[in-house]
Design an enzyme around this catalytic site. Structure first.
Site, PDB file in Angstrom:
ATOM      1  N   SER A  31       0.975  -1.023   0.428  1.00 26.04           N
ATOM      2  CA  SER A  31       0.396   0.343   0.046  1.00 26.04           C
ATOM      3  C   SER A  31       1.209   0.897  -0.280  1.00 26.04           C
ATOM      4  O   SER A  31       1.759   1.325   1.012  1.00 26.04           O
ATOM      5  CB  SER A  31      -0.951   0.139   0.907  1.00 26.04           C
ATOM      6  OG  SER A  31      -1.793   1.098   0.945  1.00 26.04           O
ATOM      7  N   PRO A  32       0.887   1.996  -1.316  1.00 26.50           N
ATOM      8  CA  PRO A  32       1.266   3.493  -0.771  1.00 26.50           C
ATOM      9  C   PRO A  32       1.140   3.979   0.323  1.00 26.50           C
ATOM     10  O   PRO A  32       0.498   4.884   1.825  1.00 26.50           O
ATOM     11  CB  PRO A  32       0.791   4.383  -1.631  1.00 26.50           C
ATOM     12  CG  PRO A  32      -0.966   3.911  -1.419  1.00 26.50           C
ATOM     13  CD  PRO A  32      -0.762   2.895  -1.745  1.00 26.50           C
ATOM     14  N   TYR A 195      -7.169  14.947   0.170  1.00 27.53           N
ATOM     15  CA  TYR A 195      -6.445  15.844  -0.439  1.00 27.53           C
ATOM     16  C   TYR A 195      -7.126  15.990  -1.450  1.00 27.53           C
ATOM     17  O   TYR A 195      -8.551  16.265  -1.749  1.00 27.53           O
ATOM     18  CB  TYR A 195      -5.436  14.696  -1.105  1.00 27.53           C
ATOM     19  CG  TYR A 195      -4.312  14.683   0.126  1.00 27.53           C
ATOM     20  CD1 TYR A 195      -3.914  15.218   1.262  1.00 27.53           C
ATOM     21  CD2 TYR A 195      -4.144  13.063   0.903  1.00 27.53           C
ATOM     22  CE1 TYR A 195      -3.136  14.851   2.024  1.00 27.53           C
ATOM     23  CE2 TYR A 195      -3.846  13.320   1.792  1.00 27.53           C
ATOM     24  CZ  TYR A 195      -2.672  13.136   2.685  1.00 27.53           C
ATOM     25  OH  TYR A 195      -2.277  12.901   3.488  1.00 27.53           O
ATOM     26  N   ARG A 341       0.357  -1.234   7.442  1.00 24.69           N
ATOM     27  CA  ARG A 341       1.669  -1.071   8.280  1.00 24.69           C
ATOM     28  C   ARG A 341       1.938  -2.733   8.484  1.00 24.69           C
ATOM     29  O   ARG A 341       3.125  -2.550   8.676  1.00 24.69           O
ATOM     30  CB  ARG A 341       1.316  -1.061   9.001  1.00 24.69           C
ATOM     31  CG  ARG A 341       0.589   0.745   9.241  1.00 24.69           C
ATOM     32  CD  ARG A 341      -0.705   0.957  10.152  1.00 24.69           C
ATOM     33  NE  ARG A 341      -1.765   0.454   9.680  1.00 24.69           N
ATOM     34  CZ  ARG A 341      -3.299   0.438  10.176  1.00 24.69           C
ATOM     35  NH1 ARG A 341      -2.833   1.097  11.766  1.00 24.69           N
ATOM     36  NH2 ARG A 341      -4.400   0.358  10.162  1.00 24.69           N
TER      37      ARG A 341
HETATM   38  C1  LIG Z   1       2.982   5.501   7.620  1.00 26.15           C
HETATM   39  C2  LIG Z   1       1.159   5.671   6.895  1.00 26.15           C
HETATM   40  C3  LIG Z   1       1.533   6.794   5.570  1.00 26.15           C
HETATM   41  C4  LIG Z   1       0.504   6.433   4.678  1.00 26.15           C
HETATM   42  N1  LIG Z   1       1.096   7.171   3.739  1.00 26.15           N
HETATM   43  C5  LIG Z   1      -0.492   7.342   2.414  1.00 26.15           C
HETATM   44  C6  LIG Z   1       0.188   7.785   1.194  1.00 26.15           C
HETATM   45  O1  LIG Z   1       0.941   8.821   0.600  1.00 26.15           O
HETATM   46  N2  LIG Z   1      -1.013   7.337   0.656  1.00 26.15           N
HETATM   47  C7  LIG Z   1      -2.628   6.642   0.709  1.00 26.15           C
HETATM   48  O2  LIG Z   1      -2.858   6.642  -0.317  1.00 26.15           O
HETATM   49  N3  LIG Z   1      -2.350   6.358   1.548  1.00 26.15           N
HETATM   50  C8  LIG Z   1      -1.809   6.222   2.981  1.00 26.15           C
HETATM   51  N4  LIG Z   1      -1.746   5.327   3.587  1.00 26.15           N
HETATM   52  C9  LIG Z   1      -2.834   4.961   3.952  1.00 26.15           C
HETATM   53  C10 LIG Z   1      -2.125   2.853   3.763  1.00 26.15           C
HETATM   54  O3  LIG Z   1      -2.197   3.018   2.389  1.00 26.15           O
HETATM   55  C11 LIG Z   1      -3.531   2.464   3.901  1.00 26.15           C
HETATM   56  O4  LIG Z   1      -4.122   2.354   3.267  1.00 26.15           O
HETATM   57  C12 LIG Z   1      -4.277   1.954   5.482  1.00 26.15           C
HETATM   58  O5  LIG Z   1      -2.273   2.307   6.685  1.00 26.15           O
HETATM   59  C13 LIG Z   1      -4.360   1.147   6.077  1.00 26.15           C
HETATM   60  O6  LIG Z   1      -3.702  -0.255   5.600  1.00 26.15           O
HETATM   61  P1  LIG Z   1      -3.382  -1.073   6.585  1.00 26.15           P
HETATM   62  O7  LIG Z   1      -3.747  -1.500   8.276  1.00 26.15           O
HETATM   63  O8  LIG Z   1      -2.602  -2.648   6.413  1.00 26.15           O
HETATM   64  O9  LIG Z   1      -2.066  -0.751   7.581  1.00 26.15           O
HETATM   65  C14 LIG Z   1      -0.675   5.582   5.146  1.00 26.15           C
HETATM   66  C15 LIG Z   1      -0.414   4.810   6.346  1.00 26.15           C
HETATM   67  C16 LIG Z   1       0.569   4.790   6.427  1.00 26.15           C
HETATM   68  C17 LIG Z   1       0.466   3.921   8.404  1.00 26.15           C
END
Ligand SMILES: Cc1cc2nc3c(=O)[nH]c(=O)nc-3n(C[C@H](O)[C@H](O)[C@H](O)COP(=O)(O)O)c2cc1C
Length: 395
Positions: A31-32, A195, A341
């Site tokens: 994921s980004p 955004y 994460r």
């Molecule tokens: C440190 C961090 C930075 C993130 N930056 C972005 C980002 O640049 N673009 C985006 O679309 N989502 C961003 N997210 C959201 C993640 O891509 C993801 O959708 C979110 O963490 C939920 O997934 P997870 O539970 O697997 O972490 C970010 C999340 C984290 C934790």
């Protein structure tokens, strides 16, 4: 849409997936995630190490963090950019390194809109303050659909003029051209988390009365115009993904029903897959608390868009184990699974998943300098009745 192919031979998670001219080796997506570690929009050694580890870890697709198409439109001083030609070379070098490990690489292109002017997340994630300026950061001035701040205490964004809106559409195209020169396999346009593009969609942030605001059709105009420009800029063999906040989770905001309408239009406009996130449009009780909602809290959103808009989706959000990821794919709720994460925690998540699911039984798909040693190590463990991911018998 591609059928769930032969699940008797291989878990779906490890079956290839094709988007236009690009085939992913599996359905695991990094994921980004912003690292806030760039300098004047250029990638730094930390980001090289970070993304190369992600590629080595075995995911089919790695999506680079939110990257800004204008300097004025970035969110923090640490964000990467695609607003200058000097940013292309480091990106090209990174992309070619990523290819060594068989990962495809996408980049998430964005404009920060009214969320501009933030500290790097690990330095507070609040508005840029005196201490940041004293440490050399630049003050950033947000602009948005309307003069509605993100939350109390946040800078008032300037309401964008018609010319600024047209300028942003062009900036997305210019950013895409630079991304093409850098060699990315695909692009993801960021329409989520409050955004710029999502703030035009949501009535919480868009109070305009001109052709860019008011009705649903008007609020969708900018994101759709950006997609049309991107599609006209990109080769037809190159996939274009969109990340959407499928719902604001806030009364009076953007809804799941709105997303179904938008998703159909995005499909017609040439979006190949929707990466289904949510929230982030208001500060209080949104961005960060949304990340702790609970296991799989957005999977149903991916499922609904996939069924009702007939477009491939990616599910994301607290998906931790390969078994759960596989169940999502088997149930037809999504086509790809984004892991955030859990992959920060363990960049080798995909290889570990393959091992756990019996898909990998040797280390031939690991980076070559590791494989030879790990093979011998795993055999020694096996002779002792142990497995690399299992408990230790002694100790
Ligand atoms: C440190 C961090 C930075 C993130 N930056 C972005 C980002 O640049 N673009 C985006 O679309 N989502 C961003 N997210 C959201 C993640 O891509 C993801 O959708 C979110 O963490 C939920 O997934 P997870 O539970 O697997 O972490 C970010 C999340 C984290 C934790």
């Amino acid at each position: 849409m591609q059928p769930a192919s032969d699940s008797r031979t291989l878990p779906l998670l490890f079956q290839p997936y094709r988007l236009r001219g690009v085939t992913l080796k599996n359905r695991i997506v990094v994921s980004p995630m912003g690292t806030y570690s760039s300098e004047d929009g250029r990638l730094t050694p930390f980001q090289f190490a970070h993304y190369q580890r992600m590629a080595m870890g075995g995911a089919g697709l790695v999506i680079l963090e939110q990257t800004f198409v204008t300097r004025a439109g970035r969110v923090s001083n640490g964000d990467p950019g695609l607003w200058a030609d000097s940013q292309i070379e480091p990106m090209a070098r990174l992309v070619s390194e990523m290819k060594r490990y068989g990962a495809k690489t996408a980049i998430q292109i964005s404009h920060g809109g009214r969320k501009g002017g933030q500290q790097r997340a690990h330095e507070g994630n609040g508005p840029i303050g005196e201490r940041d300026l004293a440490a050399g950061d630049e003050q950033l001035f947000p602009m948005g659909a309307s003069a509605v701040p993100l939350s109390e205490g946040w800078q008032m964004p300037v309401e964008m003029s018609e010319a600024q809106i047209e300028g942003v559409i062009e900036a997305f195209a210019a950013g895409a051209r630079r991304a093409l020169l850098a060699g990315f396999d695909m692009l993801e346009v960021h329409m989520a988390h409050g955004y710029l593009l999502q703030s035009f969609l949501s009535p919480l942030a868009n109070r305009r009365t001109d052709r860019w605001g008011g009705s649903l059709e008007n609020r969708m105009r900018l994101p759709l115009a950006v997609v049309a420009r991107l599609r006209a800029t990109m080769p037809s063999s190159m996939p274009l993904l969109a990340r959407l906040s499928v719902t604001d989770w806030i009364e009076g905001g953007w809804t799941e029903d709105d997303s179904v309408v938008l998703a159909r239009k995005l499909r017609e406009a040439g979006i190949d897959l929707i990466d289904c996130s949510s929230g982030g449009n208001m500060r209080a009780g949104a961005t960060n608390s949304n990340l702790a909602r609970g296991p799989g809290y957005q999977v149903e959103l991916a499922d609904r868009l996939r069924r009702e808009a007939g477009i491939p989706t990616a599910a994301v959000g607290m998906i931790r184990t390969p078994q759960y990821a596989e169940r999502i794919l088997q149930a037809g709720q999504a086509d790809l699974v984004c892991i955030g994460r859990q992959i920060l925690f363990n960049p080798f998540w995909a290889h570990h998943a393959a091992w756990q699911m019996g898909v990998e039984r040797d280390f031939s798909s690991w980076p070559e300098p590791y494989g030879w040693w790990l093979d011998k190590w795993a055999k020694a463990l096996a002779a002792n009745g142990e497995d690399p991911l299992g408990p230790e018998r002694r100790g």
